[in-house]
Design a protein around this motif. Structure first.
Motif, PDB file in Angstrom:
ATOM      1  N   VAL A 251      -6.368   0.032   1.553  1.00  0.00           N
ATOM      2  CA  VAL A 251      -6.318   0.853   0.349  1.00  0.00           C
ATOM      3  C   VAL A 251      -7.607   0.831  -0.464  1.00  0.00           C
ATOM      4  O   VAL A 251      -7.641   1.382  -1.557  1.00  0.00           O
TER       5      VAL A 251
ATOM      6  N   LEU B  21      -1.501  -4.769  10.608  1.00  0.00           N
ATOM      7  CA  LEU B  21      -1.732  -3.339  10.462  1.00  0.00           C
ATOM      8  C   LEU B  21      -1.601  -2.591  11.775  1.00  0.00           C
ATOM      9  O   LEU B  21      -2.162  -2.982  12.777  1.00  0.00           O
TER      10      LEU B  21
ATOM     11  N   VAL C  83      -4.246  -4.754   3.462  1.00  0.00           N
ATOM     12  CA  VAL C  83      -3.704  -3.409   3.309  1.00  0.00           C
ATOM     13  C   VAL C  83      -4.862  -2.415   3.170  1.00  0.00           C
ATOM     14  O   VAL C  83      -5.809  -2.686   2.434  1.00  0.00           O
TER      15      VAL C  83
ATOM     16  N   ILE D  65      -1.971   1.374  13.273  1.00  0.00           N
ATOM     17  CA  ILE D  65      -2.257   2.763  12.952  1.00  0.00           C
ATOM     18  C   ILE D  65      -1.542   3.643  13.956  1.00  0.00           C
ATOM     19  O   ILE D  65      -1.668   3.444  15.165  1.00  0.00           O
TER      20      ILE D  65
ATOM     21  N   GLU E  68      -4.369   9.981   3.957  1.00  0.00           N
ATOM     22  CA  GLU E  68      -4.894   8.630   4.060  1.00  0.00           C
ATOM     23  C   GLU E  68      -6.287   8.625   4.688  1.00  0.00           C
ATOM     24  O   GLU E  68      -7.175   7.918   4.230  1.00  0.00           O
ATOM     25  N   PHE E  69      -6.472   9.422   5.734  1.00  0.00           N
ATOM     26  CA  PHE E  69      -7.786   9.478   6.408  1.00  0.00           C
ATOM     27  C   PHE E  69      -8.238  10.921   6.420  1.00  0.00           C
ATOM     28  O   PHE E  69      -7.616  11.755   7.096  1.00  0.00           O
TER      29      PHE E  69
ATOM     30  N   SER F 173      -1.619   4.720   8.502  1.00  0.00           N
ATOM     31  CA  SER F 173      -1.434   3.316   8.845  1.00  0.00           C
ATOM     32  C   SER F 173      -0.010   3.030   8.452  1.00  0.00           C
ATOM     33  O   SER F 173       0.525   3.656   7.565  1.00  0.00           O
TER      34      SER F 173
ATOM     35  N   LEU G 293       1.273   7.578   1.155  1.00  0.00           N
ATOM     36  CA  LEU G 293       0.478   8.469   0.315  1.00  0.00           C
ATOM     37  C   LEU G 293       0.677   9.927   0.737  1.00  0.00           C
ATOM     38  O   LEU G 293       0.911  10.809  -0.092  1.00  0.00           O
TER      39      LEU G 293
ATOM     40  N   GLY H 230       0.796  -1.221   0.000  1.00  0.00           N
ATOM     41  CA  GLY H 230       0.000   0.000   0.000  1.00  0.00           C
ATOM     42  C   GLY H 230       0.826   1.269   0.000  1.00  0.00           C
ATOM     43  O   GLY H 230       0.267   2.363  -0.085  1.00  0.00           O
TER      44      GLY H 230
ATOM     45  N   GLY I  34     -10.428   7.731   2.307  1.00  0.00           N
ATOM     46  CA  GLY I  34     -10.241   6.893   3.480  1.00  0.00           C
ATOM     47  C   GLY I  34     -10.651   7.682   4.727  1.00  0.00           C
ATOM     48  O   GLY I  34     -10.525   8.905   4.744  1.00  0.00           O
ATOM     49  N   ALA I  35     -11.165   7.000   5.745  1.00  0.00           N
ATOM     50  CA  ALA I  35     -11.507   7.677   6.991  1.00  0.00           C
ATOM     51  C   ALA I  35     -11.253   6.715   8.146  1.00  0.00           C
ATOM     52  O   ALA I  35     -11.120   5.506   7.934  1.00  0.00           O
TER      53      ALA I  35
END
Ligand code: SRM
Ligand SMILES: Cc1cc2nc3c(=O)[nH]c(=O)nc-3n(C[C@H](O)[C@H](O)[C@H](O)COP(=O)(O)OP(=O)(O)OC[C@H]3O[C@@H](n4cnc5c(N)ncnc54)[C@H](O)[C@@H]3O)c2cc1C
Ligand code: SF4
Ligand code: FES
Lengths: 855, 125
Positions: free
Chosen positions: B66, A849, B64, A851, A819-820, A828, A620, A573, B28-29
């Motif tokens: 995404v 994962l 992942v 965060i 990302e969020f 993450s 990202l 990712g 994304g959230a």
């Protein structure tokens, strides 16, 4: 060693086919099989010999796998000649001094080019045109002597083919023919005249009806031809004192059967040469057979590969104990060719006699001459077609008696473009032969389609149709389309369920209507919300046409994974960053800064296979900051994420290399900067080499450029990857400007007409007419679109902007890189390990994962 | 909005202004500490209104997070998203994977209140 021995002399096209037929029948179980071939190379496709000049690759023409030669059930002795056949002791004597016993002997020695006893025929610079070695010798002579003009002696089929080869090497070609016209064997006066008009236009000079008395020259090489005095000569251009100057001479004055082994062994020899056989191909010695061009059956020697293949089969059947009753039924000499881009065909009894009549159609404007020969019952028995060969398959079927000539044969003489009633409106019977090289009938092809061969490739490997001269491939394609449609099999080229159009159709629609957004395109021409196939396809079309920013509101939702973030997503990712390094040239400061960026963001660093540097493992949300640093260092987007121009590799070229003949680095940089950001159906790669040593591997690229002493050779349609393909030579010795214009047109034509995700190689192979067609489009503007192609490319060049530059200039666009959305400071993070001093994603199983809060 | 549920008396997470989700894309959230993918779909070609969907943000095949970066589309009438990694497709309405019957994602209720996108607790459906 109690098995009997089968010895085959000659590993040419027919000799090899015989081996294949024998192995197909499992005869290696009951025979020890030996093949003696004089040429160094195992059998190759002599019919396609001229295509060797495209890439000078011997292997490309091979008809037999190297592994079969080395380890197969048949013992090959190549580069070895049979000197004597000793019939009494049933042995052959080889030129390495050894002998080999045979129980059955097959002569497949083919023919050799006839060289008339003209003084000077042995001078350096005089060649024949028959083997790979001949061609290699011609090519090196042309290069070493820097030949400007050449002469071909003989204006038949092969002579014209050789003329074309010279032309492609930028040598002015002159054809000298003793008969009063070209292709005297195949064409009558009218057809030959029309052909001659075509040839004139191509700039090949013709000297017909003249006798060569001497080839002049000295130990350094040929300098010219001297002709026997005649009135005709005075009217011809380029002749002075009965002489024509030249730097190279190629004889193409006919062939003679290579029957000397047979003669010496006192086998019966035909009047005009060839080892005489019966229809089972048995010679006057029952232990010896002859096949191919060396055989003389029913007083005929066949100079085509098709009849030879039939003979190979007859002998193999006989040895397998299931002899074909009538044996070799005789072949015909029908042939359809594209000579120097001119369509020419002759079939059946094309000469006619006292009892036949001719119907002729002549169109002096389109340079078409079609002539049919009818017998006293108005049945078509043969004919010749120049400039337009439409209906050829049907006409051949009628001449062979496989189908009846219709009541009013007059309309059949008309070419397709005249319309109504012409031959192609009629249907061929199943018995009609489609491939004369491999004797495949329409019925055979239909059966193969019914058994599941749904592509040309599958049909080729199942039936061998189209695998020799390739002349029948268009007919095979047509038949395939019809059969699939009849069987209700979908052959639509639709992109997907949302658009009932091919990519090319959609491209034209978008271009015509000037659409600029997905919603317009789908509302006007599609349905639903699209999918991962049509959305990126439409995005690519919109981008090719408008060169706009790909992440604008109207286009963002169309972009494939990588385009969406202007970076390549990795398996965990995170993303990679690949700046453009035009031509592979980079300054030390830029290198240092890339290193510094990688250190600051802890990115894994690797040199790519495309002469640039890849930084992996960016989040990202880190991409904008990283790219800002990259741009500040004077680098820009490398479009590694897009279906767009990737790299233009270069070799170091004349600036440093002792062999370089042009500045390949400067050219590579110019080319890369010109086409950077050009969106296309699939990715595009290029390379520029500074000389023929080809260190930049240009021939494996979508378009590759190789320097010559006087300019650049351009190759198109190559790629590495899954299905590697060597590029085809499309033009030679171009100056800078013409080179660029040619590439412009090539790329734009590809972008317009290719299917989605179709690389140039596959596209080129799918073009009807292949590279020749492409040349017509690009160099002769046969579609009348070159102005548009040039304008489209000019627009691209003028409006190019670095996508990362545009992204960084706009806060709105930057907001996409989180990302969020509701927690921009969080990311993450995948699990990293360290490997050889750099970070790397943990193996998949250990991934889990986490965060974490951002910096 | 066609498919939004009244979330005013249930506890939802405020994500972002509706306009900041580009049409036909996702964002994304974080909802209760979990990655969620929220998609804004333009009205279907044959009329109707904009649609809003939220599903689990983690690609179940690679673990992942995404999915919000996948391409949306339709399969027949169903609105779908394809994973950006290996392209498996998921129905946005019920989270069902179209390429593997055994895989279904959690879905979340969505609402727009005063121009703000709200993603609710897991869908009751
Ligand atoms: C980075 C690199 C490997 C490396 O570490 O050296 C690479 C990496 C990828 N290649 Fe490649 N290819 C890289 C050079 C090549 C080369 C060699 C070359 O260009 O000289 C080839 C063969 C030559 C060719 O393309 O003709 C190559 C043939 C492919 C193919 C097969 C294409 C084909 O027609 O069969 C794919 C798959 C595709 O495009 O569909 C592919 C796809 C990919 C993708 C984009 C797959 C993906 O979607 O994740 C990889 C992602 C790169 C990334 O994340 O940055 N890559 N790839 C090279 C980047 C070169 C560059 O500077 O841009
Ligand atoms: C440029 C060109 C274009 C052509 N185009 C066409 C076309 O479009 N259509 C068509 O049907 N035909 C075409 N032909 C003709 C076709 O190539 C021949 O019909 C075919 O190759 C004949 O096969 P063969 O095996 O009989 O002879 P060859 O292919 O000539 O093979 C004979 C082999 O035997 C070897 N040999 C000879 N003597 C000895 C010895 N004593 N010991 C060991 N080895 C020996 C030779 O070196 C040669 O390799 C073309 C030919 C050329 C040159
Ligand atoms: S291709 Fe020629 S010029 Fe370029 S590096 Fe190799 S040898 Fe030198
Ligand atoms: S006719 Fe030559 S390959 Fe078919």
């Amino acid at each position: 060693m109690d098995k009997p021995s089968l010895v085959i002399i000659g590993n040419g096209m027919v000799g090899q086919r015989f081996v294949d037929e024998v192995v197909k029948r499992g005869l290696e179980g009951s025979w020890n099989i030996f093949v003696i071939g004089e040429e160094r190379q195992p059998a190759y496709d002599r019919v396609a010999l001229s295509s060797w000049f495209d890439d000078q690759d011997d292997n490309a023409l091979s008809l037999v796998e190297q592994q079969f030669v080395e380890e197969g059930p048949v013992e090959y002795r190549l580069g070895t000649r049979v000197d004597v056949i000793d019939r009494k002791n049933q042995t052959v004597l080889l030129d390495d001094g050894s002998t080999l016993a045979y129980d059955h002997l097959v002569l497949a020695t083919g023919s050799y080019p006839f060289v008339p006893p003209v003084p000077g025929k042995d001078l350096p610079g005089v060649f024949v045109y028959r083997t790979l070695d001949d061609l290699a010798n011609i090519a090196s002579w042309v290069e070493e002597q820097d030949c400007k003009s050449g002469v071909i002696i003989g204006g038949g089929l092969l002579g014209l083919e050789a003329a074309n080869a010279l032309r492609n090497m930028n040598v002015a070609a002159n054809v000298v023919e003793m008969a009063p016209r070209l292709m005297p064997q195949q064409l009558e006066d009218g057809g030959s005249e029309m052909l001659s008009r075509w040839i004139d236009e191509l700039g090949v000079a013709q000297y017909c009806g003249v006798m060569t008395e001497e080839i002049t020259g000295d130990a350094q090489g040929v300098t010219g031809l001297r002709f026997a005095e005649s009135e005709k000569l005075a009217e011809m251009d380029g002749i002075e004192d009965n002489q024509l100057g030249t730097d190279i001479v190629i004889f193409s004055a006919g062939i003679r059967a290579s029957d000397s082994l047979g003669r010496d062994a006192e086998l019966e020899i035909g009047e005009r040469g060839g080892v005489v056989t019966d229809t089972q191909l048995v010679t006057s010695d029952p232990n010896i057979s002859a096949i191919g061009e060396v055989a003389c059956v029913n007083n005929m020697v066949y100079g085509l590969v098709g009849p030879g293949y039939d003979m190979a089969k007859v002998v193999a059947e006989r040895l397998a104990g299931s002899a074909i009753e009538d044996g070799f039924a005789g072949g015909d000499l029908s042939a359809k060719l594209k000579l120097l881009g001119v369509e020419v065909a002759s079939f059946g009894d094309n000469q006619g006699n006292d009892t036949t009549t001719d119907i002729v159609f002549v169109d002096p404007v389109k340079k078409v001459h079609r002539r049919l020969v009818l017998d006293e019952n108005s049945q078509i028995v043969g004919g010749t077609l120049v400039g337009d060969t439409s209906g050829y398959d049907l006409l051949v079927a009628m001449a062979r008696g496989q189908m009846a000539t219709p009541e009013e044969p007059q309309s059949l003489v008309l070419p397709d473009y005249v319309g109504a009633g012409s031959a192609s409106d009629m249907e061929l019977p199943d018995t009609a032969q489609i491939c004369s090289c491999n004797d495949v009938s329409k019925g055979d092809l239909k059966e193969a389609v019914a058994n599941g061969c749904h592509t040309v490739g599958a049909l080729k490997s199942e039936t061998l149709c189209g695998t020799s001269c390739g002349g029948c491939v268009p007919a095979m394609e047509d038949l395939l389309k019809v059969e699939l449609a009849n069987a209700g099999i979908d052959v639509k080229a639709d992109i997907c369920e949302h658009f009932a159009y091919s990519r090319q159709q959609l491209f034209d629609l978008v271009r015509f209507h000037g659409h600029t957004s997905w919603s317009d395109v789908v509302a006007a021409h599609g349905s639903g919300r699209g999918c991962i196939i049509c959305r990126p396809a439409v995005a690519s079309i919109l981008a090719s046409l408008s060169n706009g920013y790909v992440l604008d509101e109207s286009q963002a939702g169309l972009q494939d994974t990588n385009d969406r973030s202007l970076a390549n997503m990795q398996r965990n990712g995170t993303y990679s960053v690949i700046p453009r390094v035009p031509g592979g040239e980079i300054t030390p400061d830029q290198l240092i800064e890339l290193g510094q960026i990688a250190k600051d963001f802890d990115l894994y660093t690797k040199i790519t296979g495309g002469q640039r540097i890849d930084l992996f493992g960016a989040q990202l949300s880190e991409l904008p900051a990283i790219w800002q640093r990259v741009l500040d260092a004077g680098l820009e987007s490398g479009h590694a994420y897009g279906k767009a121009l990737r790299t233009v590799k270069s070799c170091v070229g004349s600036t440093w290399c002792r062999y370089g003949v042009q500045d390949s680095v400067t050219m590579a940089i110019n080319v890369e900067l010109r086409y950077r950001g050009l969106r296309s159906p699939h990715k595009l790669k290029s390379a520029v080499s500074g000389c023929t040593r080809e260190c930049a591997e240009a021939q494996s690229k979508d378009f590759g450029i190789i320097a010559t002493e006087t300019g650049w050779n351009l190759y198109v349609g190559g790629n590495g990857g899954r299905q590697p393909r060597h590029a085809d030579l499309i033009a030679t010795d171009l100056d800078d400007e013409t080179l660029i214009r040619t590439i412009d047109r090539f790329l734009m034509f590809y972008i317009r007409t290719a299917d989605k995700l179709q690389r140039t190689s596959v596209w080129l192979e799918s073009l009807d007419g292949g590279i020749e067609y492409l040349k017509e489009v690009i160099f002769e503007d046969s579609l009348g679109i070159c102005d548009e192609l040039d304008a489209d490319m000019a627009k691209h060049v003028d409006t190019y902007k670095c996508e990362w530059q545009e992204t960084l200039e706009s806060p709105e666009r930057l907001s996409q890189f989180v990302e969020f959305v509701n927690a921009p400071e969080e990311t993450s993070t995948p699990v990293w390990i360290r490997e050889r001093g750099q970070k790397a994603p943990a193996p998949a199983e250990t991934e889990e994962l986490v965060i974490i809060g951002g910096p | 909005m066609d498919n939004v549920v009244d979330l005013t008396d249930r506890v939802g997470t405020t994500i972002c202004p509706l306009e900041s989700i580009l049409m036909d894309t996702g964002v994304g959230a974080l909802v209760d500490g979990q990655p969620v993918a929220v998609f804004r779909l333009s009205p279907a070609v044959d009329g109707g209104e904009e649609e809003l969907y939220a599903i689990d943000g983690i690609d179940p095949f690679t673990r992942v997070p995404v999915l919000s970066r996948g391409i949306i589309g339709s399969d027949g009438d169903q609105p779908i998203v394809a994973s950006p990694l290996y392209k498996q497709r998921f129905n946005l309405v019920n989270g069902q994977c179209l390429d593997d019957d055994t895989v279904q994602l959690k879905t979340y209720d969505t609402a727009v209140v005063n121009g703000m996108v709200i993603v609710g607790p897991t869908s009751q459906a």
